[in-house]
Design a protein around this motif. Structure first.
Motif, mmCIF file in Angstrom:
data_model
loop_
_atom_site.group_PDB
_atom_site.id
_atom_site.type_symbol
_atom_site.label_atom_id
_atom_site.label_comp_id
_atom_site.label_asym_id
_atom_site.label_seq_id
_atom_site.Cartn_x
_atom_site.Cartn_y
_atom_site.Cartn_z
ATOM 1 N N GLU A 107 0.800 -1.218 0.000
ATOM 2 C CA GLU A 107 0.000 0.000 0.000
ATOM 3 C C GLU A 107 0.839 1.277 0.000
ATOM 4 O O GLU A 107 0.339 2.368 0.329
ATOM 5 N N ALA A 108 2.132 1.169 -0.342
ATOM 6 C CA ALA A 108 2.947 2.382 -0.482
ATOM 7 C C ALA A 108 2.353 3.270 -1.564
ATOM 8 O O ALA A 108 1.739 2.793 -2.523
ATOM 9 N N TRP A 109 2.517 4.565 -1.401
ATOM 10 C CA TRP A 109 2.096 5.497 -2.436
ATOM 11 C C TRP A 109 3.234 5.706 -3.431
ATOM 12 O O TRP A 109 4.387 5.329 -3.158
ATOM 13 N N CYS A 110 2.899 6.296 -4.563
ATOM 14 C CA CYS A 110 3.896 6.594 -5.593
ATOM 15 C C CYS A 110 3.758 8.054 -6.011
ATOM 16 O O CYS A 110 2.641 8.528 -6.249
ATOM 17 N N ALA A 111 4.877 8.757 -6.090
ATOM 18 C CA ALA A 111 4.887 10.142 -6.559
ATOM 19 C C ALA A 111 5.285 10.184 -8.027
ATOM 20 O O ALA A 111 6.284 9.586 -8.430
ATOM 21 N N LEU A 112 4.481 10.882 -8.811
ATOM 22 C CA LEU A 112 4.743 11.073 -10.233
ATOM 23 C C LEU A 112 4.645 12.562 -10.554
ATOM 24 O O LEU A 112 3.988 13.315 -9.822
ATOM 25 N N PRO A 113 5.271 12.994 -11.628
ATOM 26 C CA PRO A 113 5.040 14.380 -12.052
ATOM 27 C C PRO A 113 3.599 14.561 -12.495
ATOM 28 O O PRO A 113 3.019 13.678 -13.138
ATOM 29 N N ALA A 114 2.988 15.675 -12.117
ATOM 30 C CA ALA A 114 1.656 15.994 -12.632
ATOM 31 C C ALA A 114 1.748 16.180 -14.142
ATOM 32 O O ALA A 114 2.827 16.422 -14.689
ATOM 33 N N PRO A 115 0.634 16.066 -14.858
ATOM 34 C CA PRO A 115 0.688 16.243 -16.312
ATOM 35 C C PRO A 115 1.396 17.522 -16.747
ATOM 36 O O PRO A 115 2.191 17.512 -17.690
ATOM 37 N N CYS A 116 1.134 18.625 -16.036
ATOM 38 C CA CYS A 116 1.746 19.896 -16.419
ATOM 39 C C CYS A 116 3.260 19.917 -16.187
ATOM 40 O O CYS A 116 3.956 20.805 -16.671
ATOM 41 N N SER A 117 3.769 18.938 -15.445
ATOM 42 C CA SER A 117 5.201 18.865 -15.169
ATOM 43 C C SER A 117 5.950 17.936 -16.126
ATOM 44 O O SER A 117 7.146 17.701 -15.951
ATOM 45 N N LEU A 118 5.246 17.398 -17.118
ATOM 46 C CA LEU A 118 5.891 16.498 -18.074
ATOM 47 C C LEU A 118 6.723 17.244 -19.108
ATOM 48 O O LEU A 118 7.568 16.653 -19.784
ATOM 49 N N GLY A 119 6.455 18.544 -19.275
ATOM 50 C CA GLY A 119 7.202 19.322 -20.257
ATOM 51 C C GLY A 119 6.786 19.062 -21.681
ATOM 52 O O GLY A 119 7.608 19.160 -22.594
ATOM 53 N N ILE A 120 5.509 18.725 -21.903
ATOM 54 C CA ILE A 120 5.040 18.451 -23.261
ATOM 55 C C ILE A 120 3.999 19.496 -23.679
ATOM 56 O O ILE A 120 3.351 20.114 -22.826
ATOM 57 N N THR A 121 3.866 19.665 -24.979
ATOM 58 C CA THR A 121 2.958 20.660 -25.544
ATOM 59 C C THR A 121 1.983 19.985 -26.499
ATOM 60 O O THR A 121 2.382 19.119 -27.285
ATOM 61 N N ASP A 122 0.721 20.383 -26.419
ATOM 62 C CA ASP A 122 -0.287 19.836 -27.327
ATOM 63 C C ASP A 122 -0.147 20.447 -28.709
ATOM 64 O O ASP A 122 -0.208 21.665 -28.874
ATOM 65 N N ARG A 123 0.054 19.598 -29.700
ATOM 66 C CA ARG A 123 0.061 20.030 -31.094
ATOM 67 C C ARG A 123 -0.950 19.207 -31.909
ATOM 68 O O ARG A 123 -0.880 19.170 -33.128
ATOM 69 N N TYR A 124 -1.880 18.568 -31.204
ATOM 70 C CA TYR A 124 -2.825 17.686 -31.885
ATOM 71 C C TYR A 124 -4.274 18.085 -31.623
ATOM 72 O O TYR A 124 -5.051 18.269 -32.568
ATOM 73 N N TYR A 125 -4.662 18.227 -30.363
ATOM 74 C CA TYR A 125 -6.068 18.461 -30.039
ATOM 75 C C TYR A 125 -6.500 19.883 -30.387
ATOM 76 O O TYR A 125 -7.601 20.102 -30.884
ATOM 77 N N GLY A 126 -5.648 20.845 -30.103
ATOM 78 C CA GLY A 126 -5.948 22.224 -30.473
ATOM 79 C C GLY A 126 -7.067 22.866 -29.693
ATOM 80 O O GLY A 126 -7.540 23.951 -30.047
ATOM 81 N N ASP A 127 -7.513 22.225 -28.640
ATOM 82 C CA ASP A 127 -8.580 22.752 -27.790
ATOM 83 C C ASP A 127 -8.213 22.444 -26.349
ATOM 84 O O ASP A 127 -7.904 21.293 -26.013
ATOM 85 N N ASP A 128 -8.247 23.442 -25.503
ATOM 86 C CA ASP A 128 -7.764 23.273 -24.127
ATOM 87 C C ASP A 128 -8.545 22.217 -23.365
ATOM 88 O O ASP A 128 -7.969 21.381 -22.674
ATOM 89 N N ASP A 129 -9.861 22.227 -23.486
ATOM 90 C CA ASP A 129 -10.676 21.238 -22.778
ATOM 91 C C ASP A 129 -10.416 19.824 -23.295
ATOM 92 O O ASP A 129 -10.304 18.865 -22.506
ATOM 93 N N GLU A 130 -10.337 19.677 -24.618
ATOM 94 C CA GLU A 130 -10.069 18.349 -25.184
ATOM 95 C C GLU A 130 -8.706 17.836 -24.751
ATOM 96 O O GLU A 130 -8.544 16.646 -24.453
ATOM 97 N N TRP A 131 -7.727 18.730 -24.727
ATOM 98 C CA TRP A 131 -6.393 18.329 -24.299
ATOM 99 C C TRP A 131 -6.402 17.863 -22.842
ATOM 100 O O TRP A 131 -5.867 16.804 -22.514
ATOM 101 N N HIS A 132 -7.039 18.633 -21.986
ATOM 102 C CA HIS A 132 -7.082 18.246 -20.578
ATOM 103 C C HIS A 132 -7.877 16.954 -20.379
ATOM 104 O O HIS A 132 -7.520 16.122 -19.539
ATOM 105 N N ASP A 133 -8.944 16.777 -21.145
ATOM 106 C CA ASP A 133 -9.692 15.519 -21.057
ATOM 107 C C ASP A 133 -8.797 14.338 -21.435
ATOM 108 O O ASP A 133 -8.825 13.285 -20.780
#
Length: 265
Positions: A107-133
């Motif tokens: 039952e140990a927890w795991c720490a991961l980078p949040a999505p915004c900390s991955l250092g990636i940029t959306d060049r496909y969805y082109g819509d903020d809500d769709e990208w976050h979904d």
């Protein structure tokens, strides 16, 4: 004479340094038969040092898991740090990581980078809500696969606070943690989470905001005696946890945190 009462301690991740060649070779020799590389070393050490120090709620991993998450996302052009197609997940590597962590501590927890900390940029969805979904759906799949292997929950470390991510992912088993938040970041961190990890310098402001939100647990990061006293003047002791996030010399860091996680009664 006042009685010193211990407080529970909780790790929110760690960033183990790169070992020297001899230390890494010795660790690899002790882990024959498993994937034994530099990433596996850092993941293992991040948890083992917390357990050895007696941290109540240990949590392996940290921002150094960034590449592991990125390689678990199909549709990502890692060479250009951009999303170029529909995001899909490959959980194999993170499932192996979950097994490694739970072999050390159930039952140990795991720490991961949040999505915004991955250092990636959306060049496909082109819509903020769709990208976050899309990115939060991918994270839910990855985290669920790890929990199916016995991981208790996840800390998502954010180098900036993204309210849309928090509103979609925060929950009983997902805690967003900002090591260096700005004042404005406190609002989404408190609004969508029933437990909050707060640095001492932000404690006064967070307590001022507490009346507006339902915070049931306060994780005060690296507090001194005065910080604990301030928090206990507002909330009951059973709502207080001493938190830590190690970025250097972790053996000494975690031992010091446990030793000083007390209050006088």
């Amino acid at each position: 004479m006042p009685k010193m009462v211990p407080l529970p301690t909780r790790a929110l991740g760690a960033e183990p340094g790169i070992p020297d060649r001899d230390a890494l070779a010795a660790w690899i020799a002790d882990h024959r038969g498993m994937a034994a590389d530099l990433f596996a070393y850092r993941l293992d050490v991040s948890l083992v040092q917390e357990i050895s120090a007696g941290i109540t709620s240990p949590c392996g991993g940290g921002l150094f898991c960034r590449d592991r998450v990125r390689e678990s996302l199909a549709g990502l052009n890692t060479a250009r740090d951009t999303v170029t197609g529909d995001l899909h997940t490959d959980t194999e590597f993170l499932v192996q990581d979950a097994r490694s962590l739970t072999a050390q501590k159930k039952e140990a927890w795991c720490a991961l980078p949040a999505p915004c900390s991955l250092g990636i940029t959306d060049r496909y969805y082109g819509d903020d809500d769709e990208w976050h979904d899309a990115i939060t759906a991918a994270y839910r799949t990855l985290m669920r696969a790890m929990r199916d292997e016995g991981i208790g929950g996840h800390v998502l470390i954010c180098d900036r606070v993204d309210e849309q991510e928090i509103s979609r992912l925060a929950g009983k088993k997902v805690l967003f943690f900002a090591p260096a938040p700005k004042e404005k970041d406190l609002i989404p961190l408190l609004e969508y989470q029933r437990q909050a990890a707060v640095s001492p310098k932000m404690l006064d402001k967070a307590l001022d905001l507490a009346n507006e939100y339902e915070v049931h647990r306060w994780i005060v990061m690296d507090p001194d005696e005065e910080d604990v006293r301030l928090l206990l003047s507002h909330v009951d002791p059973d709502q207080v946890i001493v938190g830590g996030y190690c970025t250097a010399e972790c053996d000494a860091y975690w031992s010091h945190l446990v030793e000083h996680a007390v209050y006088s009664k």
